[in-house]
Design an enzyme around this catalytic site. Sequence first.
Site, short mmCIF file in Angstrom:
data_model
loop_
_atom_site.label_atom_id
_atom_site.label_comp_id
_atom_site.label_asym_id
_atom_site.label_seq_id
_atom_site.Cartn_x
_atom_site.Cartn_y
_atom_site.Cartn_z
N HIS A 95 0.83 -1.20 0.00
CA HIS A 95 0.00 0.00 0.00
C HIS A 95 0.87 1.26 0.00
CE1 HIS A 95 0.97 -0.42 4.28
NE2 HIS A 95 0.64 0.86 4.45
N ASP A 121 0.56 5.13 1.77
CA ASP A 121 -0.16 5.68 2.91
C ASP A 121 -1.23 6.69 2.51
OD1 ASP A 121 1.32 4.23 4.73
OD2 ASP A 121 2.81 5.81 5.03
N HIS A 135 4.73 0.18 0.18
CA HIS A 135 5.50 -0.58 1.16
C HIS A 135 4.66 -1.70 1.75
CE1 HIS A 135 3.70 2.86 3.28
NE2 HIS A 135 3.66 2.10 4.36
N ARG A 145 6.18 6.86 14.37
CA ARG A 145 6.18 7.37 13.01
C ARG A 145 5.55 8.76 12.95
NH1 ARG A 145 2.23 4.69 8.82
NH2 ARG A 145 0.89 6.32 9.65
#
Length: 287
Positions: free
Chosen positions: A99, A101, A236, A250
């Site tokens: 996918h 983000d 990723h 993150r």
Amino acid sequence: MTSVTAPEIRLVSGALGAEISGIDLNTLTDDQFDLIRDRLLRHQVVFLRGQENLTPQAHIDFGRRFGEVELHPYLPRLESHPEIVVIDSEEGAKVDVWHTDMTFHESPPIASVLHLIDLPPNGGDTMWTNQCLVYESLSAPLRDLVDGLTAIHTIRVGTEFSSRAEHPVVRVHPDTGRRSLYVNRLFTSHIPQLSRNESDALLEYLFRFSEGPQFTCRFRWQPGDVAMWDNRVTQHYAVNDYRERRRGQRITVLGDVPTGNPPRWEHYEPAPGERYWPDRVNAVEDY
């Protein structure tokens, strides 16, 4: 006089990825930032080893050099620094599907910066794909087709759509000018210029093609490592091959509006009784 060791750069694969050593993000200089940004544009994802002592504020400050840092609407955040999302496998943070983000937003993020703190003794790697290389590897007739299409990206929380956006299937990077394929399994619902059968078939081919190993790199984490990737040109995949805890933090840098060729066709109008596009139910994306 104290000598300063220049950062070292090692390419991770033939497709994308660069590992940079000799930089401490807590004391980042302007020249070091320029190097990281240059390598991010060249190699789509950069890895910074040895950041065990990275402070939350330095993490945020690094992201802010690229743009505004997001307050994520769905995921758990660090209480003292709400700009930081907490990624914890014991809380369900395992997304083993390719996918990009948050493509369901009108302005998806331009970059993510992940700092992994706790790792299992084995497994837990992350993989990335170079979507520029994917697009450039398509045949000329197929590139011509996808250059004239858009795609609908959606996410559901519960039973309601919480976000929906329409983006070019091929987007142009605002800094490099390179074109990249911009669809992904997790959030791309359908191509509105096509019938449902055509859309399903074309998207499945594009998904499978973009996941080919020749377009990927795979990173073996060590505690304290930082990875930053350009969401405009990568997908990723977090490899779910472990049972022990995997935890990190993150931040996400808010983005621009994807641009590409305008669609060459109107939205497809299905005939009465014809199969229509499904309401895809998606899990909240993570890492």
